[in-house]
Design a protein around this motif. Structure first.
Motif, PDB file in Angstrom:
ATOM      1  N   GLU A  90      40.794 -77.339 -54.285  1.00  0.00           N
ATOM      2  CA  GLU A  90      42.020 -77.864 -53.667  1.00  0.00           C
ATOM      3  C   GLU A  90      41.875 -79.357 -53.388  1.00  0.00           C
ATOM      4  OE1 GLU A  90      44.225 -75.459 -50.651  1.00  0.00           O
ATOM      5  OE2 GLU A  90      42.466 -74.156 -50.867  1.00  0.00           O
ATOM      6  N   SER A 119      44.516 -82.509 -57.193  1.00  0.00           N
ATOM      7  CA  SER A 119      44.305 -81.261 -56.445  1.00  0.00           C
ATOM      8  C   SER A 119      44.576 -80.078 -57.384  1.00  0.00           C
ATOM      9  CB  SER A 119      45.256 -81.169 -55.240  1.00  0.00           C
ATOM     10  OG  SER A 119      46.570 -80.912 -55.693  1.00  0.00           O
ATOM     11  N   ARG A 120      44.171 -78.871 -56.931  1.00  0.00           N
ATOM     12  CA  ARG A 120      44.423 -77.656 -57.733  1.00  0.00           C
ATOM     13  C   ARG A 120      45.907 -77.512 -58.051  1.00  0.00           C
ATOM     14  NH1 ARG A 120      43.053 -72.668 -54.458  1.00  0.00           N
ATOM     15  NH2 ARG A 120      40.922 -73.219 -55.032  1.00  0.00           N
ATOM     16  N   ASP A 121      46.741 -77.641 -57.012  1.00  0.00           N
ATOM     17  CA  ASP A 121      48.169 -77.411 -57.236  1.00  0.00           C
ATOM     18  C   ASP A 121      48.776 -78.496 -58.122  1.00  0.00           C
ATOM     19  OD1 ASP A 121      50.252 -75.499 -56.685  1.00  0.00           O
ATOM     20  OD2 ASP A 121      51.263 -77.118 -55.602  1.00  0.00           O
ATOM     21  N   ASP A 122      48.305 -79.728 -57.945  1.00  0.00           N
ATOM     22  CA  ASP A 122      48.807 -80.804 -58.820  1.00  0.00           C
ATOM     23  C   ASP A 122      48.497 -80.480 -60.275  1.00  0.00           C
ATOM     24  OD1 ASP A 122      49.837 -82.355 -56.835  1.00  0.00           O
ATOM     25  OD2 ASP A 122      48.138 -83.740 -56.719  1.00  0.00           O
ATOM     26  N   LYS A 132      50.421 -77.332 -61.638  1.00  0.00           N
ATOM     27  CA  LYS A 132      51.841 -77.611 -61.926  1.00  0.00           C
ATOM     28  C   LYS A 132      51.985 -78.515 -63.155  1.00  0.00           C
ATOM     29  CE  LYS A 132      54.188 -76.546 -57.657  1.00  0.00           C
ATOM     30  NZ  LYS A 132      53.670 -76.813 -56.315  1.00  0.00           N
ATOM     31  N   SER A 151      56.759 -73.029 -59.802  1.00  0.00           N
ATOM     32  CA  SER A 151      56.422 -72.797 -58.389  1.00  0.00           C
ATOM     33  C   SER A 151      55.614 -71.499 -58.246  1.00  0.00           C
ATOM     34  CB  SER A 151      57.690 -72.743 -57.528  1.00  0.00           C
ATOM     35  OG  SER A 151      58.415 -71.567 -57.817  1.00  0.00           O
ATOM     36  N   GLN A 182      50.537 -70.131 -59.401  1.00  0.00           N
ATOM     37  CA  GLN A 182      49.335 -69.565 -58.748  1.00  0.00           C
ATOM     38  C   GLN A 182      49.422 -68.038 -58.711  1.00  0.00           C
ATOM     39  OE1 GLN A 182      47.044 -71.340 -55.924  1.00  0.00           O
ATOM     40  NE2 GLN A 182      48.053 -73.328 -55.871  1.00  0.00           N
TER      41      GLN A 182
END
Ligand code: FAD
Length: 179
Positions: free
Chosen positions: A97, A140-143, A146, A167, A170
């Motif tokens: 993250e 980051s992981r989410d960046d 996505k 969205s 994950q």
């Protein structure tokens, strides 16, 4: 399969080549750039041309021809793509993250090298163009997840497949679907 009918050196393919067959850098049909269906059609047509007398007795063979590549054959563009997306999204799922600068640099290098080495050269060429337009986000992981989802959607659009709701990346690749 949406892939330009051109050879790796940029030349257009001769019109005689069957639909969907993409040439590799060696001028021969590129298996990892071509769907199994197109490959099988080419093989069948070659056999028919080499043995016109036998073309009347192909019905039984036609009916037994698998619609998917056998699992122990070299991958076609679709099997290679599915396996690769699984790897790439799983890398995103296991990415920290809050990655260190060194981890961010490693991931960026990996994506760039991947885009040079991917065996389907037409896919790799378009992926490099995408990276040039949309710089990989590795903060980051989410960046990254996505960003990768957006890259996958770019290919989905090209192939006429439905777009994925980024969205939920994950849920698909890390946590499992919410009830
Ligand atoms: P895939 O597209 O392989 O997807 C696998 C699974 O990922 C899906 O079942 C779904 O659950 C999930 N998913 C779908 N979209 C997303 C998303 N946006 N984000 C997160 N998860 C998602 N094929 C060509 O014919 N021409 C090309 O130019 C081409 N370029 C490619 C470039 C790259 C970098 C890669 C890795 C593959 C490429 N492919 C290309 C292959 C193509 O993308 C598919 O993998 C192949 O057509 C098989 O599709 P599929 O329907 O089985 O699902």
């Amino acid at each position: 399969v949406v892939a330009p009918l051109k050879a790796a050196n940029g030349d257009h393919q001769p019109k005689k080549l069957p639909k969907g067959i993409v040439l590799g850098k060696d001028g021969k049909p590129c298996r990892s750039c071509t769907s199994f269906a197109a490959w099988a059609a080419m093989t069948k047509e070659n056999a028919r041309q080499n043995n016109p007398a036998g073309s009347n007795k192909t019905l039984a063979t036609d009916m037994s021809q698998p619609s998917n590549p056998p699992s122990d054959c070299p991958p076609d563009v679709e099997a290679l793509g599915r396996g690769t997306w699984t790897l790439l999204h799983s890398i995103a799922a296991s990415y920290p993250e809050s990655p260190s600068m060194s981890q961010q640099s490693d991931l960026l290098s990996f994506v760039k090298l991947f885009s040079k080495l991917y065996p389907c050269w037409v896919c790799a060429e378009d992926f490099r163009t995408y990276i040039g337009r949309e710089v990989p986000k590795v903060e980051s992981r989410d960046d990254f997840g996505k960003w990768l989802c957006g890259a996958h959607n770019d290919v989905n659009r090209k192939l006429g497949k439905p777009e994925f709701d980024c969205s939920r990346w994950q849920e698909r690749w890390r946590t499992g679907w919410k009830d």
